[in-house]
Design a protein around this motif. Sequence first.
Motif, PDB file in Angstrom:
ATOM      1  N   TYR A   1      14.254  15.177  29.676  1.00  0.00           N
ATOM      2  CA  TYR A   1      14.563  13.761  29.647  1.00  0.00           C
ATOM      3  C   TYR A   1      13.435  12.923  30.236  1.00  0.00           C
ATOM      4  O   TYR A   1      13.214  11.776  29.815  1.00  0.00           O
ATOM      5  N   ASP A   2      12.687  13.461  31.187  1.00  0.00           N
ATOM      6  CA  ASP A   2      11.529  12.746  31.709  1.00  0.00           C
ATOM      7  C   ASP A   2      10.469  12.589  30.625  1.00  0.00           C
ATOM      8  O   ASP A   2       9.886  11.502  30.465  1.00  0.00           O
ATOM      9  N   LEU A   3      10.188  13.661  29.877  1.00  0.00           N
ATOM     10  CA  LEU A   3       9.219  13.577  28.776  1.00  0.00           C
ATOM     11  C   LEU A   3       9.709  12.641  27.683  1.00  0.00           C
ATOM     12  O   LEU A   3       8.923  11.889  27.090  1.00  0.00           O
TER      13      LEU A   3
ATOM     14  N   GLU B   1      11.655  10.040  28.080  1.00  0.00           N
ATOM     15  CA  GLU B   1      11.556   8.674  28.584  1.00  0.00           C
ATOM     16  C   GLU B   1      10.108   8.179  28.569  1.00  0.00           C
ATOM     17  O   GLU B   1       9.849   7.007  28.298  1.00  0.00           O
ATOM     18  N   LYS B   2       9.159   9.071  28.843  1.00  0.00           N
ATOM     19  CA  LYS B   2       7.738   8.699  28.829  1.00  0.00           C
ATOM     20  C   LYS B   2       7.220   8.522  27.406  1.00  0.00           C
ATOM     21  O   LYS B   2       6.147   7.983  27.204  1.00  0.00           O
ATOM     22  N   GLY B   3       7.939   9.012  26.430  1.00  0.00           N
ATOM     23  CA  GLY B   3       7.519   8.892  25.045  1.00  0.00           C
ATOM     24  C   GLY B   3       6.593  10.004  24.594  1.00  0.00           C
ATOM     25  O   GLY B   3       5.986   9.941  23.535  1.00  0.00           O
ATOM     26  N   GLU B   4       6.457  11.035  25.394  1.00  0.00           N
ATOM     27  CA  GLU B   4       5.574  12.158  25.038  1.00  0.00           C
ATOM     28  C   GLU B   4       6.198  13.051  23.984  1.00  0.00           C
ATOM     29  O   GLU B   4       5.488  13.742  23.254  1.00  0.00           O
TER      30      GLU B   4
ATOM     31  N   SER C   1       9.771  13.398  21.121  1.00  0.00           N
ATOM     32  CA  SER C   1      10.786  12.632  20.404  1.00  0.00           C
ATOM     33  C   SER C   1      11.797  13.609  19.819  1.00  0.00           C
ATOM     34  O   SER C   1      11.463  14.751  19.500  1.00  0.00           O
TER      35      SER C   1
END
Length: 63
Positions: free
Chosen positions: A49-51, A53-56, A58
């Motif tokens: 979820y951190d990735l 949220e960062k958009g790294e 999808s």
Amino acid sequence: MAAHKIAHATLKGPSVVKEICIGIALGLAAGGLWKMHHWNEQRKVRAFYDLLEKGEISVVAEE
């Protein structure tokens, strides 16, 4: 002839206290392993979820 007194081990039933202690020890060990597994899965989900949220990454497939 004199009778010799030799101490022989006599078979007894299961020790209740010993069985309870073994059960508690096994339960704590299994619970600890389960908790470690849970923390590992929680860490993976949090990292996902951190990735996200960062958009790294999808969840939508690129076309």
